[in-house]
Scaffold this active site. Structure first.
Site, PDB file in Angstrom:
ATOM      1  N   GLU A   1      -4.756  -8.795   2.917  1.00  0.00           N
ATOM      2  CA  GLU A   1      -6.035  -8.697   3.832  1.00  0.00           C
ATOM      3  C   GLU A   1      -6.529  -9.504   3.627  1.00  0.00           C
ATOM      4  O   GLU A   1      -7.173 -10.279   5.021  1.00  0.00           O
ATOM      5  CB  GLU A   1      -6.238  -7.260   4.088  1.00  0.00           C
ATOM      6  CG  GLU A   1      -5.938  -6.121   3.933  1.00  0.00           C
ATOM      7  CD  GLU A   1      -3.694  -6.280   3.154  1.00  0.00           C
ATOM      8  OE1 GLU A   1      -3.041  -4.996   3.784  1.00  0.00           O
ATOM      9  OE2 GLU A   1      -3.937  -6.580   2.187  1.00  0.00           O
TER      10      GLU A   1
ATOM     11  N   GLU B   1       0.722  -1.331   0.045  1.00  0.00           N
ATOM     12  CA  GLU B   1      -0.168   0.418  -0.337  1.00  0.00           C
ATOM     13  C   GLU B   1       1.083   0.920   0.138  1.00  0.00           C
ATOM     14  O   GLU B   1       0.686   2.276  -0.974  1.00  0.00           O
ATOM     15  CB  GLU B   1      -1.234   0.270   1.172  1.00  0.00           C
ATOM     16  CG  GLU B   1      -1.875  -1.215   1.086  1.00  0.00           C
ATOM     17  CD  GLU B   1      -3.309  -0.816   1.521  1.00  0.00           C
ATOM     18  OE1 GLU B   1      -4.439  -1.148   1.018  1.00  0.00           O
ATOM     19  OE2 GLU B   1      -3.353  -1.117   2.980  1.00  0.00           O
TER      20      GLU B   1
END
Length: 266
Positions: A140, A120
């Site tokens: 995730e 990210e």
């Protein structure tokens, strides 16, 4: 020059090198690291002597994502900086480049793991170099979590949507070659050489007119979601004043005289 116990800062000429420094956790994000990152971005923004930034990790890894125990404050290093997070509840998003974009170009030098929060942060950088054995991925969903660092928005704007969705929905790891194949990184180099390559690119940027470099970066991001007509109008507004700077005149003189330009941000 700033830095914390989990984020080191050093200068390489006109390049500010920020190093994620928790090798025992594959540089998982901690309070100290987040505060150090944010301070590093601000230092680069405010120091006219800095023309580029390189972000890398210590110990053969880039970043393995968030350290939930550290953020929960379970007796881990960085508690003395917790007041910084309380004073600015947005600081961690700025540190991860979700809510802050540095004026100067940011080059990522990735070795080893660059997963979850690491991938990210990567999406907030401008130019990306990876070692051959680097690993990328947004894990995730495998843990029942959501990649809330910006990936559901940014990734589809940076790589083809089919690849973005596969990465987001499978949570599988990607090799450096796969990441380059889908456009997530721009260079794959032998293991251990990512930082040297990133610094090489930084030096090429540093040799250019700094006002021009910053204006070009700003224009690319400002116009990304505009129509072509609106984008061209915004580009003209951003770019035309550069031609009237002392740096532009110096660049023209240096070209005519066949010598390196000496830019002063004027």
């Amino acid at each position: 020059m700033g830095g914390t116990e989990h984020l080191t800062v050093r200068r390489e000429g006109a390049t500010l090198v920020l190093t994620l420094n928790r090798p025992e956790t594959r540089n998982a994000l901690s309070i100290s690291m987040l505060v150090g990152l944010y301070d590093g971005w601000i230092e680069a923004d405010e120091d006219d002597g800095v023309r580029s930034i390189v972000l890398t990790g210590a110990g053969g890894a880039f970043c393995a994502g968030m350290d939930l125990k550290a953020l929960a404050g379970r007796g881990m290093a960085g508690e003395h900086l917790r007041d910084r997070l309380k004073a600015d509840p947005d600081l961690h998003w700025k540190a991860m480049l979700r809510h802050h974009r540095p004026r100067k170009p940011v080059i990522a030098a990735v070795e080893g793991y660059c997963v979850a929060g690491g991938t990210e942060i990567l999406q907030g950088t401008d130019i990306r170099v990876a070692g051959e054995s680097a690993t990328f991925g947004l894990f995730e969903v495998r843990r029942g979590l959501f990649p809330i660092g910006g990936s559901t928005v940014r990734l589809q704007r940076q790589i083809p949507r089919t690849h973005a969705l596969e990465m987001l929905l499978t949570g599988r790891p990607y090799t450096a070659r796969e990441a380059a194949g889908i456009g997530l990184v721009g260079h794959v180099v032998p293991d251990g050489a990512a930082l040297d390559k990133a610094l090489e690119i930084a030096e090429q940027i540093n040799a250019c007119g700094p006002l021009a470099v910053e204006a070009v970066k700003a224009s690319v991001y400002e116009t990304a979601e505009l129509t072509e007509a609106d984008g061209l109008a915004a580009e003209l507004k951003r770019g035309w004043p550069i031609f009237d700077t002392a740096d532009a005149k110096e660049g023209a003189r240096a070209f005519a005289e066949k010598r390196p330009a000496v830019y002063k941000r004027e």
